[in-house]
Design a protein around this motif. Structure first.
Motif: not given
Length: 463
Positions: A44-45, A150-154, A156-159, A164-165
């Motif tokens: 999905d991600a 949690i991040n299962l995506s390729p 990054p999750v940003m602040n 980078v969070k």
């Protein structure tokens, strides 16, 4: 990504099972939900950025009345898989009723490409939905897998300040997480782990026995690897990694293609899912399995030859039903098991129906390359019966005669006891090749490695 971060993600997903499934399932059944949900969240991600492109392509293909849509939809997704439903997992949150959530979730699953459908079917994941929905747990489960911690995506999750969070998970890291979950579930259920999962230390040894003797002779090019009882695929992927590492150490660039066959539906699904999660969509397409695909009765690769083959087939397991599907002993004509040898054009390798393990070896020997410089190399695990069972003229004895008279047997390694899950019996690795170096011709090396081990800090079943 740092190992500590990967372990944290694995622990988080492991914790979801306790948080959501504790009163719904016995611990041994958590895997029936957690493994397919982990696969779904990752797919999905990965598909999120191209979701609209896939929906647009689907509409275009439908309007043009094009039936064969798989490849164009893969191209639109930029992946070896896709989803044509209007939903993502995020869209399924906050449904007003369990009924609506269940209907939309099922529509979401139905939108996946055929290769993902096959994984879901073999996991029998749709069978879990009524129980999850009835217990009001489906929404909670989806929420947990979408947790911002949690991040299962390729990606990054940003602040908010553009730092980078959570770093993105590349395919290798995602594969590592999935394999670690599989390992933990197997060890949790250690009463059945040995059936489907060969311990990593045994696989590493087999890979080294195949590759190290010819490491200096590896040339740039493409190599095919095969496992006729591939389980969850760990033997293939670890062998691939070993070959790639050795080639790199010798300054050679090699491409590898994996092929496998597996009769158990769930372990087949795990194997295929693991390869998809690692970005190896083509390799996933070369894994064939499910109850109708017994290697002995229904060879999925009858015309293929392979460079390297390794396997841990079932021992002491009846293959009577396979024998019947092949026409019975008198009618069996399969060229893997009826061969030309010496003066006999129909030399029978057909063993007693009570134990088919040596037929897996005959199957691999039938797939050796005879027209290449390196030929083929094979490592296969057997119990002690393969060394002595069968009177002269019987299948087991004939297989040994056929192998030795062709001078294919390089070595037999006696492994330490209690190396495999749930069995303390003696096990042996047979190493075979049709390209013995001059100094090995006419000889078989017998290695007693029964005392070469270090005990684990904690037993895993009998291991």
């Amino acid at each position: 990504m740092e190992q500590a971060q990967l372990n944290w993600i694995v622990n988080f997903i492991w914790g979801i099972a306790d948080d959501v499934l504790r009163d719904l399932y016995v611990r041994g059944k958590y895997r029936d939900v957690i493994l397919p949900m982990t696969v779904l969240r990752r797919l999905d991600a990965v598909l999120e950025p191209t979701k609209q492109a896939v929906l647009d392509m689907k509409q275009t293909l439908d309007e043009a009345e094009i039936d064969n849509q798989d490849q164009p939809l893969r191209n639109a997704a930029g992946q070896a898989f896709y989803n044509t439903s209007k939903f993502t997992l995020r869209d399924l949150r906050n449904r007003a009723s369990q009924q609506q959530l269940r209907a939309d979730f099922e529509a979401y699953l139905d939108g996946f490409s055929p290769n993902v459908q096959e994984i879901l079917d073999n996991f029998e994941f749709r069978n879990q939905i009524p129980r999850l929905s009835k217990a009001d747990a489906l929404g909670t489960l989806i929420e947990k897998f979408l947790d911002p911690e949690i991040n299962l995506s390729p990606n990054p999750v940003m602040n908010g300040n553009n730092t980078v969070k959570h770093p993105g998970l590349d395919n290798h890291a995602m594969g590592t997480i999935f394999e670690e979950l599989v390992r933990r579930f197997n060890e949790e259920n250690n009463e059945e782990a040995g059936e489907h999962w060969t311990p990593r230390d045994a696989v590493r040894l087999m890979a080294r026995l195949i590759f190290l003797p010819i490491a200096d002779h590896i040339q740039p090019g493409t190599y095919l690897l095969y496992d006729g009882a591939c389980g969850t695929g760990g033997m293939l992927t670890l062998a691939e990694d070993t070959l790639q590492d050795l080639a790199a150490q010798h300054g050679k660039q090699v491409a590898t293609h994996l092929y496998g066959q597996e009769i158990n539906a769930e372990t087949y699904a795990i194997c295929k899912a693991d390869l998809l999660l690692k970005g190896e969509g083509d390799a996933a397409d070369n894994i064939v399995g499910g109850p109708e695909y017994s290697t002995l009765a229904n060879d999925a690769f009858p015309s293929r030859e392979f460079d390297f083959m390794l396997s841990n087939p079932p021992y002491g397991k009846s293959w009577k039903s396979d024998l019947e599907r092949l026409g019975g002993k008198k009618e069996l004509k399969d060229p893997r098991f009826i061969v030309e040898h010496g003066d006999d054009p129909e030399f029978s390798l057909v063993t007693r129906s009570s134990d088919g393990q040596m037929l897996f070896l005959a199957n691999m020997l039938s797939k050796m390359k005879h027209n290449t410089a390196m030929g083929s190399r094979i490592a296969e695990v057997h119990n002690g019966s393969s060394l002595f069972t069968g009177d002269a003229g019987q299948g087991e004895s004939n297989i040994r005669q056929w192998i030795i008279e062709n001078d294919w047997l390089e070595a037999i390694v006696a492994l330490p006891l209690n190396m495999f899950y749930n069995t303390g019996i003696a096990t042996y690795v047979w190493v075979l090749t049709n390209r013995k170096p001059e100094h090995r011709k006419g000889k078989v090396q017998l290695i007693d490695a029964t005392e070469w081990y270090k005990p684990l800090r904690k037993n895993l079943g009998k291991k």
